[in-house]
Design an enzyme around this catalytic site. Structure first.
Site, PDB file in Angstrom:
ATOM      1  N   HIS A 126      53.834  54.777   4.437  1.00 36.97           N
ATOM      2  CA  HIS A 126      53.718  54.238   3.073  1.00 36.97           C
ATOM      3  C   HIS A 126      54.994  53.519   2.614  1.00 36.97           C
ATOM      4  CE1 HIS A 126      50.117  57.047   1.870  1.00 36.97           C
ATOM      5  NE2 HIS A 126      49.765  56.048   2.652  1.00 36.97           N
ATOM      6  N   THR A 195      50.405  68.044   2.067  1.00 36.73           N
ATOM      7  CA  THR A 195      49.613  66.893   1.612  1.00 36.73           C
ATOM      8  C   THR A 195      48.219  67.343   1.198  1.00 36.73           C
ATOM      9  OG1 THR A 195      48.652  64.741   2.202  1.00 36.73           O
ATOM     10  CG2 THR A 195      48.982  66.299   4.024  1.00 36.73           C
TER      11      THR A 195
HETATM   12  P1  OAD Z   1      49.714  65.117  -3.368  1.00 35.48           P
HETATM   13  O1  OAD Z   1      50.443  65.276  -4.647  1.00 35.48           O
HETATM   14  O2  OAD Z   1      48.349  64.548  -3.406  1.00 35.48           O
HETATM   15  O3  OAD Z   1      49.595  66.516  -2.612  1.00 35.48           O
HETATM   16  C1  OAD Z   1      50.709  67.367  -2.425  1.00 35.48           C
HETATM   17  C2  OAD Z   1      50.248  68.578  -1.661  1.00 35.48           C
HETATM   18  O4  OAD Z   1      51.386  69.386  -1.380  1.00 35.48           O
HETATM   19  C3  OAD Z   1      49.241  69.461  -2.395  1.00 35.48           C
HETATM   20  O5  OAD Z   1      48.226  69.848  -1.496  1.00 35.48           O
HETATM   21  C4  OAD Z   1      50.092  70.677  -2.817  1.00 35.48           C
HETATM   22  O6  OAD Z   1      49.346  71.869  -2.862  1.00 35.48           O
HETATM   23  C5  OAD Z   1      51.087  70.733  -1.684  1.00 35.48           C
HETATM   24  N1  OAD Z   1      52.374  71.373  -2.051  1.00 35.48           N
HETATM   25  C6  OAD Z   1      53.020  71.360  -3.237  1.00 35.48           C
HETATM   26  N2  OAD Z   1      54.183  72.041  -3.152  1.00 35.48           N
HETATM   27  C7  OAD Z   1      54.277  72.480  -1.873  1.00 35.48           C
HETATM   28  C8  OAD Z   1      55.229  73.242  -1.139  1.00 35.48           C
HETATM   29  N3  OAD Z   1      56.346  73.693  -1.711  1.00 35.48           N
HETATM   30  N4  OAD Z   1      54.972  73.511   0.159  1.00 35.48           N
HETATM   31  C9  OAD Z   1      53.836  73.067   0.752  1.00 35.48           C
HETATM   32  N5  OAD Z   1      52.897  72.352   0.118  1.00 35.48           N
HETATM   33  C10 OAD Z   1      53.112  72.058  -1.168  1.00 35.48           C
HETATM   34  O7  OAD Z   1      50.679  64.258  -2.409  1.00 35.48           O
HETATM   35  P2  OAD Z   1      50.332  63.495  -1.049  1.00 35.48           P
HETATM   36  O8  OAD Z   1      49.269  64.200  -0.292  1.00 35.48           O
HETATM   37  O9  OAD Z   1      51.612  63.228  -0.371  1.00 35.48           O
HETATM   38  O10 OAD Z   1      50.639  57.193  -1.805  1.00 35.48           O
HETATM   39  O11 OAD Z   1      49.760  62.137  -1.597  1.00 35.48           O
HETATM   40  C11 OAD Z   1      49.370  61.147  -0.672  1.00 35.48           C
HETATM   41  C12 OAD Z   1      49.659  59.785  -1.211  1.00 35.48           C
HETATM   42  O12 OAD Z   1      49.074  59.666  -2.515  1.00 35.48           O
HETATM   43  C13 OAD Z   1      51.121  59.467  -1.439  1.00 35.48           C
HETATM   44  O13 OAD Z   1      51.772  59.038  -0.263  1.00 35.48           O
HETATM   45  C14 OAD Z   1      51.057  58.389  -2.459  1.00 35.48           C
HETATM   46  C15 OAD Z   1      50.015  58.954  -3.368  1.00 35.48           C
HETATM   47  O14 OAD Z   1      49.267  58.066  -4.103  1.00 35.48           O
HETATM   48  C16 OAD Z   1      51.137  56.014  -2.200  1.00 35.48           C
HETATM   49  O15 OAD Z   1      51.899  55.891  -3.128  1.00 35.48           O
HETATM   50  C17 OAD Z   1      50.631  54.865  -1.382  1.00 35.48           C
END
Ligand code: OAD
Length: 251
Positions: A126, A195
């Site tokens: 990304h 994620t």
């Molecule tokens: P999300 O905010 O959608 O998801 C974060 C995940 O991390 C969730 O499942 C939480 O439960 C988990 N989480 C939170 N704290 C944690 C911890 N301490 N240890 C382990 N897990 C934890 O974020 P992403 O999946 O990264 O794209 O989002 C994907 C994409 O959506 C991003 O790259 C971004 C966004 O729109 C773009 O900007 C293109």
């Protein structure tokens, strides 16, 4: 079974899978950086909560109000400048040390904390907060994390720069995405860390690995869209579960 005993048993299964593996891929998302102090996207106090995605994370939003977009990204850059990698990032560095060229870290994160921790084979699908891309000549510049103001200018051609970030409605960088898919095809074990696995094509790394026989280990706070594909689930903060996994692997 209590949650602690369940985690212990899943850690043992995960370590066993990793002991047999020669090729390991990891898909990370915002959760791996949460314990460093970088907000995730979809939590109730997450990054998308106070912002309209179409205003700050689409090419249309940038065309309409580039100053607002730069304010948003300068804020994110300044926040990342204040934080440090956490034990989850460091555990992944240690894991790479075990597999060498057989290890690929595919990250959706744009914060650069994996590389700051010492990870080497990182595919930023990304983009990166630390780079700009010229809207005229496409030149990419490493700009660190300082505030770049509302209208950063390309040092090559004087054109207007945008963040080198993949926005909604945009394609992933072709070479990097191909390498990520290849790593998913070839791995024996895929770790899915921090994620929600709802953004595609990034999340398709999981079914690709699964279809090729990999063991999928999920390391998330709670169950997610990835859980149905996971063979093993390590639920809890990745800054705690990943170091425990590495300790198990070493033991
Ligand atoms: P999300 O905010 O959608 O998801 C974060 C995940 O991390 C969730 O499942 C939480 O439960 C988990 N989480 C939170 N704290 C944690 C911890 N301490 N240890 C382990 N897990 C934890 O974020 P992403 O999946 O990264 O794209 O989002 C994907 C994409 O959506 C991003 O790259 C971004 C966004 O729109 C773009 O900007 C293109």
């Amino acid at each position: 079974m209590t949650a602690d005993r369940e985690l212990e048993s899943e850690l043992a299964r995960a370590a066993e899978a990793l002991k047999w593996a020669t090729r390991v891929a990891v898909l990370t998302g915002a959760g791996v950086s949460a314990e460093s102090g970088v907000p995730t996207f979809r939590a109730s106090d997450g990054l998308w909560e106070g912002h309209r995605i179409e205003e700050v994370a689409t090419p249309m939003g940038f065309a309409k109000n580039p100053e607002l977009v730069w304010q948003f990204y300068n804020g994110r850059r300044e926040n990342v400048a204040k934080v440090q990698p956490n034990p989850g990032h460091r555990a992944l560095v240690e894991l790479e040390g075990r597999y060498g060229d057989g290890f690929t870290l595919v990250t959706q994160n744009v914060d650069g904390l994996h590389q700051q921790a010492g990870s080497r084979n990182v595919l930023e699908i990304h983009g990166s907060l630390r780079r700009t891309r010229c809207t005229s000549c496409s030149a990419i510049e490493e700009r660190g994390l300082k505030n770049l103001g509302d209208r950063p200018i390309c040092s090559a051609c004087g054109g207007f720069q945008r963040p080198d970030i993949v926005w909604f409605h945009e394609a992933l960088p072709v070479d990097i995405w191909e390498a990520a898919q290849m790593a998913a095809h070839e791995c024996n074990v895929l770790l899915v860390v921090g994620t929600s696995a709802v953004v595609y094509p990034a999340a398709s790394v999981i079914p690709i690995a699964k279809a090729n026989g990999a063991t999928v280990i999920e390391c998330n706070l709670t169950r997610t869209d990835a859980s149905h594909a996971a063979d093993i689930g390590l639920y809890g903060p990745s800054g705690e579960t990943l170091p425990k996994l590495l300790a198990k692997l070493a033991g």
